[in-house]
Every structure is written in C-alpha cells, then in structure tokens.
Design a protein around this motif. Structure first.
Motif, mmCIF file in Angstrom:
data_model
loop_
_atom_site.group_PDB
_atom_site.id
_atom_site.type_symbol
_atom_site.label_atom_id
_atom_site.label_comp_id
_atom_site.label_asym_id
_atom_site.label_seq_id
_atom_site.Cartn_x
_atom_site.Cartn_y
_atom_site.Cartn_z
ATOM 1 N N ASN A 80 -5.138 -0.834 -1.027
ATOM 2 C CA ASN A 80 -4.192 -1.311 -0.012
ATOM 3 C C ASN A 80 -2.922 -1.398 -0.046
ATOM 4 N N ASP A 82 0.606 -1.667 1.006
ATOM 5 C CA ASP A 82 1.233 -1.821 2.040
ATOM 6 C C ASP A 82 2.507 -0.571 2.508
ATOM 7 N N ARG A 86 0.704 -0.019 6.634
ATOM 8 C CA ARG A 86 1.526 0.217 7.652
ATOM 9 C C ARG A 86 2.043 1.693 8.249
#
Length: 247
Positions: A80, A82, A86
């Motif tokens: 998870n 970020d 991304r």
C-alpha cells in the motif's frame, strides 16, 4: 502498569537480524554475535526455523540463512506504499520498452531499500530481491539521490562527509539527470538510476534499470538513461531543488 518486553522475543528478533546481516551463519558464531551461550542461540534458531524464517545450508556443520519469507513480508508491507502504487504503471511501461529489470528504491532511515521489482524476461538478467538494501556509497541509487539531499542527510546515509570522489559522482548526476554504476553492487551488472522528487523538492525515491554488462556500452547507457530519467520525471510531483547541497 507498563508491560515489560519479552527478553526471549527480543533475543529471537536479534538472532534474525544477525543472520540477515551475516548469513550464512553457524550456531557458535550466532552465539558470539548475540553475546549469549550456544544453547540460547540454538533455541532462537529452532524457533526461527520452525516458523519458516530461516533454513539450513548444505554445508556441514549446518549454517543458517534467510528463506524467501522475509521478502514476501516486505512485499506485503509495501503493498500500500503510495509511491509504489503511483509509480507501478510507469515502471511497467519502462519495463516493456527496455526489456530490462526495473526497480523502485526509496530511502528508509539510513538505508536505500528496494520496494518494487519488475524482473527482465531475458535469459541473461540482473535483479535484486524485494527488500534488498542498496549500498549508500558505491551505487547508482546513492549517486542519484544523495546529490539533492542536505549535507546532514548525506552524513546520515554515508556515516561521514562525502569524499571528493563521491562529489564528482554527484556532479555527474546533476549534469545529466541520472547516475550510472558499473559493477559496483553486482559484478557484471550496469545500473542506471534517476531520482524522484516530491512537490517540496525532497528526493523520495529512484527509478533504476539493471542491465547485464553484455548489453551495455556508452551509447546504450545514454539511450537507456534518457528513458529512466523520463520515467522518474513522470513519477515526480516536483522538480529538483534549486539549491543543491553537493555543489
């Protein structure tokens, strides 16, 4: 009332840490590193082995090394993240475009850690596992990120002030936008890395392409370096800081 930590639990975690840093490791050497007796080291090994964290090598007497369990745990822990989430699509595009192994690396405490790997499908390839700790001195990763950090941050990673040779490497990164390491981490492998920046100019990671030397060469490094740099810029939310501490 404060809960007291478990001494046996702390010893087992310490044993796992020592094995990770010195593997393969025998019982007697582990006992010495833990400053304990052989019986206590044997109990720690038995626990870690039973739970699937370590395994014996083929040598006799037995030596112990990590299993892949720790890498799977690292992958789940980073699932998870970020930046990883991304960047994934752009890393996959770079992977398809070049056919080489692509890595995403982030600074964590005083280390650089691999948090995503897309391994080349070619027979001859080079790619470290998830969770691999990249050397902070002689590596494309360090030469890509450290030039844009403060002197205090550089000292944290290096343990001292950058040397003149390191400063030359930093200047090369600043001039062309990416860093190149030839066999400094893995013999026979050329690594090309470019930094990823946050909105405030912080260096939050690096995109790295790992290429066997047989497919390298100056022209190829320039071609791939441009692709790595373009990918890192797409992932970045900001540009390089205006004032660079290393120049």
């Amino acid at each position: 009332m404060a809960v007291k930590p478990s001494q046996s639990g702390a010893r087992i975690l310490s044993a796992l840490d020592k094995i990770a840093h010195h593997q393969p490791l025998g019982v007697s050497e582990l006992a010495r590193l833990l400053s304990t007796n052989v019986a206590a080291a044997q109990r720690a090994i038995a626990t870690l082995s039973t739970e699937g964290w370590i395994q014996p090598t083929r040598e006799r007497p037995a030596q112990w090394e990590l299993t892949t369990h720790i890498h799977l745990l690292a992958q789940n822990a980073r699932g998870n993240h970020d930046l990883r989430r991304r960047a994934r699509g752009m890393l996959e595009s770079l992977w398809r475009d070049t056919g080489e192994s692509v890595l995403l690396i982030v600074p964590e405490d005083s280390n650089f850690v691999v948090i995503d790997v897309l391994e080349s499908a070619q027979y001859l390839r080079s790619a470290p596992p998830l969770g691999f700790v990249v050397p902070p001195k002689a590596s494309a990763t360090a030469w890509a990120m450290l030039p844009y950090m403060t002197l205090e941050q550089q000292r944290k990673f290096l343990g001292s002030k950058p040397t003149a040779a390191m400063m030359e490497k930093y200047a090369e990164t600043i001039a062309r936008g990416y860093a190149v390491s030839r066999g400094d981490v893995f013999s026979g492998s050329t690594n090309i890395a470019a930094p990823i920046f946050e909105v405030d100019g912080r260096t939050v990671g690096a995109v790295l392409l790992s290429v066997p030397n047989d497919r390298g060469g100056e022209k190829e490094e320039q071609r791939l370096g441009a692709k790595v740099l373009a990918t890192a810029r797409k992932i970045s939310r900001g540009g390089a800081p205006c004032t660079l501490s290393s120049v």
